[in-house]
Design an enzyme around this catalytic site. Structure first.
Site, short mmCIF file in Angstrom:
data_model
loop_
_atom_site.label_atom_id
_atom_site.label_comp_id
_atom_site.label_asym_id
_atom_site.label_seq_id
_atom_site.Cartn_x
_atom_site.Cartn_y
_atom_site.Cartn_z
N THR A 13 0.76 -1.12 -0.06
CA THR A 13 -0.07 0.01 0.03
C THR A 13 0.76 1.04 0.02
O THR A 13 0.39 2.26 -0.53
CB THR A 13 -1.03 -0.21 1.11
OG1 THR A 13 -0.39 0.07 2.40
CG2 THR A 13 -1.62 -1.22 1.37
N MET A 91 10.54 -7.35 3.40
CA MET A 91 10.80 -8.13 4.97
C MET A 91 12.25 -8.90 4.99
O MET A 91 12.36 -9.94 5.56
CB MET A 91 9.71 -9.15 5.06
CG MET A 91 8.24 -8.36 5.10
SD MET A 91 8.20 -6.88 6.29
CE MET A 91 7.83 -7.99 7.90
N ILE A 94 18.93 -6.04 4.37
CA ILE A 94 19.55 -5.76 3.42
C ILE A 94 21.13 -5.98 3.81
O ILE A 94 21.65 -5.47 4.79
CB ILE A 94 19.63 -4.28 3.07
CG1 ILE A 94 18.29 -3.65 2.55
CG2 ILE A 94 20.70 -3.88 1.61
CD1 ILE A 94 17.53 -4.49 1.57
N HIS A 110 9.50 2.51 8.87
CA HIS A 110 9.00 1.42 10.01
C HIS A 110 7.96 1.94 10.80
O HIS A 110 8.17 3.01 11.25
CB HIS A 110 10.33 1.26 10.85
CG HIS A 110 10.24 0.34 11.70
ND1 HIS A 110 10.21 -1.31 11.47
CD2 HIS A 110 10.16 0.59 13.17
CE1 HIS A 110 9.87 -1.66 13.00
NE2 HIS A 110 10.03 -0.86 13.28
#
Ligand code: GRF
Length: 188
Positions: A13, A91, A94, A110
């Site tokens: 979204t 999710m 990195i 976040h």
């Protein structure tokens, strides 16, 4: 035009919101080269198709290592001359391959007021904390989980009768304002 790639794993979204802001002209001088996902069946992929954004799906199980997984992603990013990576519900941590290639050029959002409540259960943890305020944070990405330098935050109340989904939605409403604003400021 500054070229960015958006990374998502779930409902997408925030990605959808960014695309709408670009389409309406509220977010300027930014081109999204692709939606990068580790979950080819996630809703973010369907949204990308609606927005006619290229989908790049990379499933870690198809790669021998995290390094190989990220190297494949990096190759596509470089080919498309991507300058910034925008994480929107991606999710995965990195790793060093992407961090080195995009040093200080990876943003994340976040759903808590970092440094409080890092990780996957941030909304639930804030709800169970007994506190009356929570919010969202945009930050640079480093090797830790939700530990990079904070760029901006926005707050909202926690009501005594909230359930997780209500609070999550209240936070996302903040995110839909905050993330495009920060992207515009930082990336340009
Ligand atoms: C957002 O709450 C964001 O803060 C977190 O993941 C969620 C992604 O939601 N990193 P969506 O996929 O954009 O709906």
């Amino acid at each position: 035009m500054v070229k960015i790639a958006i990374f998502a794993s779930g409902s997408g979204t925030n990605f959808d919101n960014i695309m709408k802001k670009i389409a309406s002209g509220a977010l300027k001088h930014i081109e999204v080269t692709g939606l990068y996902t580790d979950k080819p069946d996630a809703s973010c992929v369907a949204l990308a198709r609606e927005h006619q954004v290229e989908v790049y799906a990379y499933e870690p199980k198809h790669y021998a290592s995290k390094k190989a997984f990220e190297a494949a992603i990096c190759q596509q990013l470089k080919q498309d001359q991507v300058e910034w990576i925008v994480l929107a519900g991606f999710m995965r941590l990195i790793g060093e391959t992407l961090l080195q290639a995009y040093e200080n050029r990876i943003l994340n959002i976040h759903p808590s007021l970092l440094p409080k409540y890092k990780g996957k259960h941030a909304v639930e943890q804030a709800l169970n904390s007994g506190e009356t305020m929570t919010g969202t944070t945009v930050h640079f990405v480093d090797a830790g989980m939700d530990t990079g330098k904070v760029i901006a935050q926005r707050q909202c109340p926690i009501y005594p009768d909230d359930c997780v989904s209500e609070l999550e939605q209240r936070i996302k409403t903040l995110e839909y304002e905050l993330y495009p604003e920060v992207i515009q400021k930082i990336i340009q």
